[in-house]
Design a protein around this motif. Sequence first.
Motif, PDB file in Angstrom:
ATOM      1  N   ALA A 121       0.870  -1.154   0.036  1.00  0.00           N
ATOM      2  CA  ALA A 121       0.012  -0.162  -0.050  1.00  0.00           C
ATOM      3  C   ALA A 121       0.897   1.350   0.023  1.00  0.00           C
ATOM      4  CB  ALA A 121      -0.919  -0.125   1.317  1.00  0.00           C
ATOM      5  N   SER A 122       2.162   1.194   0.622  1.00  0.00           N
ATOM      6  CA  SER A 122       2.994   2.398   0.610  1.00  0.00           C
ATOM      7  C   SER A 122       3.688   2.548  -0.865  1.00  0.00           C
ATOM      8  CB  SER A 122       3.772   2.381   1.772  1.00  0.00           C
ATOM      9  OG  SER A 122       4.881   1.296   1.534  1.00  0.00           O
ATOM     10  N   ILE A 170      -5.672  -5.001  -2.454  1.00  0.00           N
ATOM     11  CA  ILE A 170      -4.765  -4.638  -1.400  1.00  0.00           C
ATOM     12  C   ILE A 170      -4.677  -3.315  -1.375  1.00  0.00           C
ATOM     13  CG2 ILE A 170      -2.441  -5.004  -0.187  1.00  0.00           C
ATOM     14  CD1 ILE A 170      -2.384  -7.833  -1.510  1.00  0.00           C
ATOM     15  N   ALA A 171      -4.364  -2.525  -2.739  1.00  0.00           N
ATOM     16  CA  ALA A 171      -3.879  -1.052  -2.567  1.00  0.00           C
ATOM     17  C   ALA A 171      -4.758  -0.420  -3.521  1.00  0.00           C
ATOM     18  CB  ALA A 171      -2.588  -1.199  -2.978  1.00  0.00           C
ATOM     19  N   PRO A 172      -5.979  -0.340  -3.468  1.00  0.00           N
ATOM     20  CA  PRO A 172      -6.872   0.191  -4.421  1.00  0.00           C
ATOM     21  C   PRO A 172      -6.374   1.807  -4.805  1.00  0.00           C
ATOM     22  CG  PRO A 172      -8.158   0.018  -2.406  1.00  0.00           C
ATOM     23  CD  PRO A 172      -6.579  -0.629  -2.147  1.00  0.00           C
ATOM     24  N   GLU A 186      -2.315 -11.668 -10.243  1.00  0.00           N
ATOM     25  CA  GLU A 186      -1.425 -10.763  -9.017  1.00  0.00           C
ATOM     26  C   GLU A 186      -1.939  -9.469  -9.400  1.00  0.00           C
ATOM     27  OE1 GLU A 186       2.905 -10.656  -7.099  1.00  0.00           O
ATOM     28  OE2 GLU A 186       2.772 -10.461  -9.470  1.00  0.00           O
ATOM     29  N   ALA A 187      -1.869  -8.878 -10.377  1.00  0.00           N
ATOM     30  CA  ALA A 187      -2.753  -7.464 -10.485  1.00  0.00           C
ATOM     31  C   ALA A 187      -3.894  -7.383  -9.777  1.00  0.00           C
ATOM     32  CB  ALA A 187      -2.744  -7.259 -12.003  1.00  0.00           C
ATOM     33  N   SER A 188      -4.808  -8.348  -9.853  1.00  0.00           N
ATOM     34  CA  SER A 188      -6.231  -8.152  -9.417  1.00  0.00           C
ATOM     35  C   SER A 188      -6.114  -8.314  -7.807  1.00  0.00           C
ATOM     36  CB  SER A 188      -7.261  -9.493  -9.978  1.00  0.00           C
ATOM     37  OG  SER A 188      -7.319  -9.509 -11.311  1.00  0.00           O
TER      38      SER A 188
END
Length: 171
Positions: free
Chosen positions: A75-76, A94-96, A87-89
């Motif tokens: 997320a950071s 996780i990090a919209p 994996e992209a999905s």
Amino acid sequence: MIASRVDGRLAGAAVLVAADIQRALHGLEGTMAQGTVYLGTGSADLIRGGDVHPHVVVPLITSPLVDAVSRAQIASADVLVAMDRSEASRLMLIAPGRPIVCVGDAAPAGRGVIHTENPFDAVEVQEFLALSPHLAEYLPALALDLRPFDTAPVTDAIAEAVVLASLDSSG
């Protein structure tokens, strides 16, 4: 200058994939903008306060379970690099809103039940063939495409992510 750091918690094929990518990135030093690339996530000491921005995270997620430390690191990130659409999905959940560069999901070429665009599978095939030299000699006669893991699409995606992050932060 691009610095790269490999997560110490990686295991199995992910360790080999990360090491190959890191070697390829060292070969590109001086050709890309500055930033820090993190290969894998989860180690508490992976991301440090003085690391050069932008931060590009290549999570190398091999398990459906992602712990809290990995989630926070993902997320950071300024930009994420996913190995494939699957994996992209997962990263989007996780990090919209985080930019994601996807390495690809190209259709396998040839009659390759063994060839794969997934780097983890490609490394495991290479390890298996190294342990089975007779099989490794026989399979090419069947016209199977046995290309090894190619770091070029991953390093291209990382370079694209660094540029994207740099453009994002300049506005």
